[in-house]
Design a protein around this motif. Sequence first.
Motif, short mmCIF file in Angstrom:
data_model
loop_
_atom_site.label_atom_id
_atom_site.label_comp_id
_atom_site.label_asym_id
_atom_site.label_seq_id
_atom_site.Cartn_x
_atom_site.Cartn_y
_atom_site.Cartn_z
N TYR A 167 0.86 -1.19 0.00
CA TYR A 167 0.00 0.00 0.00
C TYR A 167 0.89 1.23 0.00
O TYR A 167 1.83 1.34 0.79
CB TYR A 167 -0.92 0.03 1.21
N VAL A 168 0.60 2.15 -0.90
CA VAL A 168 1.39 3.37 -1.00
C VAL A 168 0.47 4.57 -0.78
O VAL A 168 -0.71 4.56 -1.18
CB VAL A 168 2.09 3.49 -2.36
N GLY A 169 1.03 5.55 -0.10
CA GLY A 169 0.31 6.80 0.08
C GLY A 169 0.86 7.87 -0.83
O GLY A 169 1.89 7.69 -1.50
N VAL A 170 0.20 8.99 -0.87
CA VAL A 170 0.66 10.10 -1.71
C VAL A 170 2.04 10.55 -1.23
O VAL A 170 2.24 10.83 -0.05
CB VAL A 170 -0.34 11.27 -1.65
N GLY A 171 3.00 10.57 -2.17
CA GLY A 171 4.36 10.99 -1.83
C GLY A 171 5.32 9.85 -1.58
O GLY A 171 6.54 10.09 -1.47
N ASP A 172 4.82 8.62 -1.47
CA ASP A 172 5.71 7.48 -1.25
C ASP A 172 6.52 7.20 -2.52
O ASP A 172 6.03 7.34 -3.65
CB ASP A 172 4.92 6.23 -0.86
N GLU A 173 7.78 6.75 -2.32
CA GLU A 173 8.65 6.46 -3.47
C GLU A 173 8.19 5.19 -4.17
O GLU A 173 7.95 4.16 -3.55
CB GLU A 173 10.10 6.31 -3.01
N ILE A 174 8.10 5.29 -5.50
CA ILE A 174 7.69 4.15 -6.31
C ILE A 174 8.88 3.58 -7.08
O ILE A 174 9.09 2.37 -7.12
CB ILE A 174 6.59 4.56 -7.31
N ALA A 175 9.68 4.44 -7.69
CA ALA A 175 10.81 3.98 -8.50
C ALA A 175 11.77 5.14 -8.73
O ALA A 175 11.42 6.32 -8.52
CB ALA A 175 10.32 3.43 -9.85
N ARG A 176 13.00 4.79 -9.17
CA ARG A 176 14.00 5.79 -9.53
C ARG A 176 14.58 5.41 -10.89
O ARG A 176 15.09 4.29 -11.07
CB ARG A 176 15.12 5.86 -8.48
N VAL A 177 14.52 6.34 -11.82
CA VAL A 177 14.97 6.11 -13.19
C VAL A 177 16.16 7.02 -13.47
O VAL A 177 16.14 8.22 -13.15
CB VAL A 177 13.84 6.39 -14.21
N ILE A 178 17.22 6.44 -14.05
CA ILE A 178 18.45 7.17 -14.37
C ILE A 178 18.66 7.17 -15.88
O ILE A 178 18.59 6.10 -16.51
CB ILE A 178 19.66 6.55 -13.66
N GLN A 179 18.91 8.33 -16.43
CA GLN A 179 19.25 8.43 -17.84
C GLN A 179 20.75 8.25 -18.00
O GLN A 179 21.55 8.99 -17.42
CB GLN A 179 18.83 9.79 -18.42
N GLN A 180 21.15 7.24 -18.78
CA GLN A 180 22.56 6.90 -18.91
C GLN A 180 23.24 7.46 -20.14
O GLN A 180 24.47 7.44 -20.24
CB GLN A 180 22.73 5.38 -18.89
N ASP A 181 22.50 7.94 -21.10
CA ASP A 181 23.11 8.48 -22.30
C ASP A 181 22.41 9.79 -22.66
O ASP A 181 21.21 9.80 -22.95
CB ASP A 181 22.97 7.48 -23.46
N PRO A 182 23.13 10.92 -22.62
CA PRO A 182 24.56 11.04 -22.30
C PRO A 182 24.83 10.96 -20.80
O PRO A 182 23.90 10.98 -19.99
CB PRO A 182 24.91 12.42 -22.83
N PHE A 183 26.15 10.87 -20.48
CA PHE A 183 26.58 10.85 -19.10
C PHE A 183 27.37 12.12 -18.82
O PHE A 183 27.78 12.83 -19.74
CB PHE A 183 27.46 9.62 -18.83
#
Length: 389
Positions: free
Chosen positions: A191-207
Amino acid sequence: MARFSQIRPIWFVLIIVIALAAWLASGMLGGESKPAEDDAAQANEPQPVSVSTRVSEATTVWREAELNGRTAPDRAVTLRARTAGRVRAVEAERGKRVSKGEVLVRIALDERSASRNEARAVVEQRRLQYNAVRKMSEKGYQTATDMAQAKSDLEAARAQLAQIQQDIDNTVIRAPFAGVLETRPVEVGDYVGVGDEIARVIQQDPFVVNGDLAEKDVALIEPGQPGSARLVDGRTVQGRVRYVATEADTDTRTYPVELEVDNPDGRLVSGASAKLILPLEQVSAHKVAADLLTLNEAGDMGVKTVNADDVVEFHPADIVKSGNDELWLGGLPERVRLITTGQGFVRAGDTVRVVDDATASARGAGPANTPAAAKQAPAQPAADSDSRP
């Protein structure tokens, strides 16, 4: 008479011995001993130390700034829940490459579908009421106030439907750009509430490779110019400067700089150490081996050369550029004779006997093997003899 004949030979012997001693003494005290004394004094005088030299011509190279840097992604975003609910499905695993708009996590709709259907019905009701009031108003049976009220009710119903639809859209978490799903701390059933972390995405190109420029170099760097970065695994990647700060860090008095590099295969990782190399200006410099650096009496690092009078000179090391085992030094004359062997046994101002590298190699002898060098070695400061890095 017989007694005198027995004593007489002894006196002759004594006279001869005394005369010989007087003659020897007069010779030692006289001027004839000066050549022997001169030879002894000359033998005791310290002889010039033999050193090997190499003629070096200056060439034009780029003076570079080498900065301790760190790799970082171009963009990194932490996705948080914008609506509360139970996680119904996860569509991507950690470490997976994702495309822009790809679904990562779904939150259960629960009563949202029913609320949307109800809101749609209310909108249709308000639309019919508004059309009826508009027709009656055209015939003069409704006032302008009734017309405005009907229109307001319709807009409120539409706004309620849009709000519910937005809440439903928020149950689907999508990747904002192409990259790698670095973390996903939720699983099905959470169960997640408003503001809870769901995922983290990193852009690798370009670096990006970040560094900090010194005050004296910041004016020579501008966005768009080329640069390179040497990574911890030995690879060197090329890129372009995309950002140079115009305000110094208050603590370090340095200026942050960013080098953008391509990373199509995604091999670069975030947070790794790197050496940021930025060209500053073209200067005249000499290419020397790193082990030729030595220390003078003041503890300054540099190289020793021999001038036209075979006198040793010391030049502080102005490192313009560096390689694995090579350095480019500025601030030297255009043509110099670098001391390649024996710099640890001589000091600035000493007169030396010069042997070029080829001759020294053929003879197989160096200053450390000569008696003259052995005599002068103790006079050299300890820092000088142990100065090779």
